[in-house]
Motif scaffolding. Structure first.
Motif, PDB file in Angstrom:
ATOM      1  N   ARG A  18       0.818  -1.221   0.000  1.00 44.66           N
ATOM      2  CA  ARG A  18       0.000   0.000   0.000  1.00 44.66           C
ATOM      3  C   ARG A  18       0.847   1.265   0.000  1.00 44.66           C
ATOM      4  N   GLY A  19       2.157   1.122   0.089  1.00 44.11           N
ATOM      5  CA  GLY A  19       3.013   2.308   0.148  1.00 44.11           C
ATOM      6  C   GLY A  19       3.926   2.233   1.360  1.00 44.11           C
ATOM      7  N   ALA A  20       4.342   3.400   1.846  1.00 46.32           N
ATOM      8  CA  ALA A  20       5.250   3.451   2.990  1.00 46.32           C
ATOM      9  C   ALA A  20       4.633   2.725   4.184  1.00 46.32           C
ATOM     10  N   ALA A  21       5.453   1.905   4.857  1.00 49.19           N
ATOM     11  CA  ALA A  21       4.963   1.103   5.978  1.00 49.19           C
ATOM     12  C   ALA A  21       4.669   1.993   7.184  1.00 49.19           C
ATOM     13  N   ALA A  22       3.520   1.767   7.806  1.00 45.79           N
ATOM     14  CA  ALA A  22       3.199   2.419   9.076  1.00 45.79           C
ATOM     15  C   ALA A  22       4.002   1.740  10.195  1.00 45.79           C
ATOM     16  N   PHE A  53      12.645   4.333   6.824  1.00 49.00           N
ATOM     17  CA  PHE A  53      12.546   5.703   6.336  1.00 49.00           C
ATOM     18  C   PHE A  53      11.260   6.358   6.818  1.00 49.00           C
ATOM     19  N   GLY A  54      10.322   5.548   7.306  1.00 43.17           N
ATOM     20  CA  GLY A  54       9.132   6.104   7.937  1.00 43.17           C
ATOM     21  C   GLY A  54       9.425   6.809   9.243  1.00 43.17           C
ATOM     22  N   GLY A  55      10.600   6.549   9.822  1.00 40.67           N
ATOM     23  CA  GLY A  55      11.021   7.292  11.009  1.00 40.67           C
ATOM     24  C   GLY A  55      11.048   6.507  12.295  1.00 40.67           C
ATOM     25  N   THR A  56      10.698   5.211  12.259  1.00 38.52           N
ATOM     26  CA  THR A  56      10.717   4.414  13.479  1.00 38.52           C
ATOM     27  C   THR A  56      11.910   3.466  13.486  1.00 38.52           C
ATOM     28  N   ALA A  97      15.299  11.050   3.774  1.00 42.13           N
ATOM     29  CA  ALA A  97      13.925  11.213   4.242  1.00 42.13           C
ATOM     30  C   ALA A  97      13.698  10.480   5.553  1.00 42.13           C
ATOM     31  N   ASP A  98      12.837  11.059   6.357  1.00 43.29           N
ATOM     32  CA  ASP A  98      12.356  10.461   7.599  1.00 43.29           C
ATOM     33  C   ASP A  98      10.965  11.044   7.796  1.00 43.29           C
ATOM     34  N   LEU A  99       9.931  10.202   7.629  1.00 41.01           N
ATOM     35  CA  LEU A  99       8.570  10.725   7.601  1.00 41.01           C
ATOM     36  C   LEU A  99       8.146  11.356   8.923  1.00 41.01           C
ATOM     37  N   VAL A 100       8.689  10.873  10.028  1.00 43.09           N
ATOM     38  CA  VAL A 100       8.374  11.479  11.324  1.00 43.09           C
ATOM     39  C   VAL A 100       8.989  12.869  11.423  1.00 43.09           C
ATOM     40  N   MET A 101      10.292  12.967  11.136  1.00 43.99           N
ATOM     41  CA  MET A 101      10.974  14.252  11.306  1.00 43.99           C
ATOM     42  C   MET A 101      10.519  15.278  10.277  1.00 43.99           C
ATOM     43  N   HIS A 119       6.339  13.394   1.383  1.00 45.25           N
ATOM     44  CA  HIS A 119       7.100  13.478   2.622  1.00 45.25           C
ATOM     45  C   HIS A 119       8.180  14.542   2.569  1.00 45.25           C
ATOM     46  N   GLY A 120       8.569  14.980   1.376  1.00 42.80           N
ATOM     47  CA  GLY A 120       9.666  15.928   1.247  1.00 42.80           C
ATOM     48  C   GLY A 120      11.017  15.285   1.528  1.00 42.80           C
ATOM     49  N   PHE A 121      12.073  16.030   1.280  1.00 44.13           N
ATOM     50  CA  PHE A 121      13.433  15.560   1.513  1.00 44.13           C
ATOM     51  C   PHE A 121      14.137  16.481   2.497  1.00 44.13           C
ATOM     52  N   LEU A 122      14.866  15.886   3.435  1.00 42.31           N
ATOM     53  CA  LEU A 122      15.497  16.634   4.515  1.00 42.31           C
ATOM     54  C   LEU A 122      16.810  17.249   4.054  1.00 42.31           C
ATOM     55  N   ALA A 123      17.033  18.488   4.447  1.00 42.72           N
ATOM     56  CA  ALA A 123      18.189  19.247   3.977  1.00 42.72           C
ATOM     57  C   ALA A 123      19.461  18.829   4.700  1.00 42.72           C
ATOM     58  N   PRO A 124      20.548  18.600   3.958  1.00 43.68           N
ATOM     59  CA  PRO A 124      21.813  18.235   4.602  1.00 43.68           C
ATOM     60  C   PRO A 124      22.337  19.300   5.564  1.00 43.68           C
TER      61      PRO A 124
END
Length: 256
Positions: A18-22, A53-56, A97-101, A119-124
């Motif tokens: 279904r996409g990114a894992a919860a 990458f979901g953040g957990t 990427a980190d979906l939580v952050m 989710h966007g991409f996190l800046a270095p």
């Protein structure tokens, strides 16, 4: 003596059909069953993510949320099983990427990158790299794995030659230091040559910080990077330290 072939199967727990894992969707994987399946499949290397990458995290961390239930014991138990069997062990963290952050810290997200991926991409250059390096040091202090794969290494997306450098508060100081002038208010006022020079420099800095976090904590751990690589020659990576100083490169995608 001929080198022993590497047989590794990556169960990509970042995703479901279904996409990114919860956080809960892979939290109840039985470590022994996971390990046995890989061995029976013929693998001689074990693989499991540290952070999705979901953040957990799949281990008990001080630097982010854990997978619920028994999920935070998945990696620690696999580490024990692999070491007891004498199998090398790979793990994984996502750089881009980190979906939580990205939801908690929108100020760390490269402006405009949510237009490509929600989710966007996190800046270095943002505080994200500080947090990522803290996670690396903590993880390797607990579990000095043989290889650590860093995924989605890029700037604001997955096409490094095309992804722009938009004006942002976190970029003002490094832009002046690297380019030698104040960052314009409009992305269109940053020349293509400046965009390229800036991306190369900030990604080199992020690479060196990641590498140092790994090697200072676990000198024997090897690092491998996935960009992905879209074509044979990308200007961002021309003689870039990510290419020349990594222990390995992982090509997830080889064509547009």
């Amino acid at each position: 003596m001929d080198p022993k072939p590497i047989k590794l199967f990556c169960c990509d727990l970042n995703w479901t059909v279904r996409g990114a894992a919860a956080p809960h969707e892979w939290a109840f994987v039985d470590p022994q069953e996971y390990f046995d399946w890989h061995v029976e499949f013929g693998n001689n290397v074990m693989f499991c993510q540290a952070f999705l990458f979901g953040g957990t995290a799949l281990y008990p961390t001080r630097h982010g949320p854990w997978a619920p239930g028994p999920g935070s014991r998945l990696f620690p138990r696999l580490y024990e099983l692999a070491r007891a069997r004498g199998l090398p062990l790979w793990s994984y963290m996502c750089v881009g990427a980190d979906l939580v952050m990205s939801n908690h810290r929108n100020d760390w997200v490269v402006p405009g990158s949510r237009e490509k991926s929600a989710h966007g991409f996190l800046a270095p250059e943002s505080g994200w790299t500080d947090l990522l390096c803290a996670r690396i040091r903590e993880f390797l202090d607990l579990y000095p794995v043989d290889w650590l794969l860093f995924d989605w290494f890029g700037y604001g997306g997955l096409k490094p030659d095309e992804d722009p450098v938009p004006p942002a508060p976190y970029a003002k100081e490094p832009f002046r230091r690297i380019i030698g002038r104040d960052m314009p208010d409009r992305a269109g006022d940053i020349t293509p040559a400046e965009q390229l020079a800036y991306k190369r420099a900030v990604l080199a800095d992020q690479f060196h910080r990641i590498r140092d976090a790994v090697k200072e904590t676990s000198p024997s751990t090897r690092i491998v990077f996935n960009v992905p690589y879209w074509k044979a020659h990308e200007a961002v990576w021309e003689k870039h330290p990510m290419l020349t100083e990594s222990d390995g490169l992982f090509a997830e995608c080889t064509r547009a």
